[in-house]
Design an enzyme around this catalytic site. Structure first.
Site, mmCIF file in Angstrom:
data_model
loop_
_atom_site.group_PDB
_atom_site.id
_atom_site.type_symbol
_atom_site.label_atom_id
_atom_site.label_comp_id
_atom_site.label_asym_id
_atom_site.label_seq_id
_atom_site.Cartn_x
_atom_site.Cartn_y
_atom_site.Cartn_z
ATOM 1 C CB SER A 151 -1.178 -0.068 0.951
ATOM 2 O OG SER A 151 -0.299 0.487 2.404
ATOM 3 C CE LYS A 189 -2.262 1.848 4.036
ATOM 4 N NZ LYS A 189 -1.668 0.959 5.279
#
Length: 230
Positions: A151, A189
């Site tokens: 991701s 993230k």
């Protein structure tokens, strides 16, 4: 599974009991972990007791008994270790460039971190990795994690990379952080605060941004370096 702060507190209690024979006070624990209030220590102590690592004895001040230790702590813990320095090299030949020694630290790899769907937080040492000292930014403890998932590929972070993390509890908008979600899931993230909400953004259009209330997200550290093996 223990969070890093829980591991630090358990290690501090063990060390103080080994040297002084009595557990530290809550004020000493607060100062050692650099927390602003004793309420944070109360939460950590409660979590350690609920997980069976310590036992509080009723009606006795500062009465804490260590019941067991995590496997990582029994095998030496997760403190960074200096890489042993070799003997200085002989002088270079005349006209050659001098060889300068490179300062390095051996950091613990604390398991795997999800760069994708969050996985359960992992707080044990799987192995160690040598990291150039120039990669470590500022003061404070550092640790490493192995990336699982894709991701963050548009940020240059691939599956299988080793990320170097500086331990801290705050972040600026745009920082890539290790975020602990609901005290049980860890993910890598990009951090953005939006009012009283936290956005955890992926760097891959195949993944959606997660928007969570700020109390559900705890920053565990900020990305400061990356190691890739080809």
């Amino acid at each position: 599974m223990l969070t890093r702060k829980q591991m630090e507190l358990l290690d501090f209690i063990r060390t103080r009991m080994g040297t002084d024979g009595v557990p530290p006070s809550f004020d000493e624990m607060k100062d050692a972990l650099d927390l602003k209030s004793k309420s944070g220590i109360h939460r950590l102590i409660t979590a350690l007791e609920e997980r069976g690592f310590i036992r509080r004895l009723a009606h006795r001040a500062r009465a804490i008994e260590i019941v067991k230790l995590p496997e990582a702590m029994e095998s030496g813990g997760f403190r960074p270790r200096l890489v042993a320095e070799a003997a200085p090299p002989p002088p270079p030949p005349r006209g050659a460039l001098a060889i300068e020694p490179v300062h390095a630290l051996e950091l613990p790899v604390m398991g795997r971190i999800a760069a994708g769907v969050p996985i359960e937080a992992i707080a044990h040492v799987s192995h160690h990795v040598a990291v150039p000292g120039s990669m470590l930014s500022g003061k404070g403890q550092h640790y490493a994690l192995e990336v699982k998932g894709d991701s963050m590929i548009e940020a240059g972070i691939n599956d299988g990379d080793i990320v170097v993390i500086r331990e801290q509890t705050t972040a600026e908008n745009g920082d890539i952080v290790v975020a602990l979600v609901e005290d049980s899931e860890a993910t890598l993230k990009r951090f953005r605060r939006k009012g009283n909400m936290i956005a955890l953004e992926a760097a891959n259009p195949a993944y959606e941004t997660r928007l969570l209330p700020d109390h559900a997200v705890k920053v565990q550290g900020r990305l400061v370096g990356l190691i890739r093996t080809y």
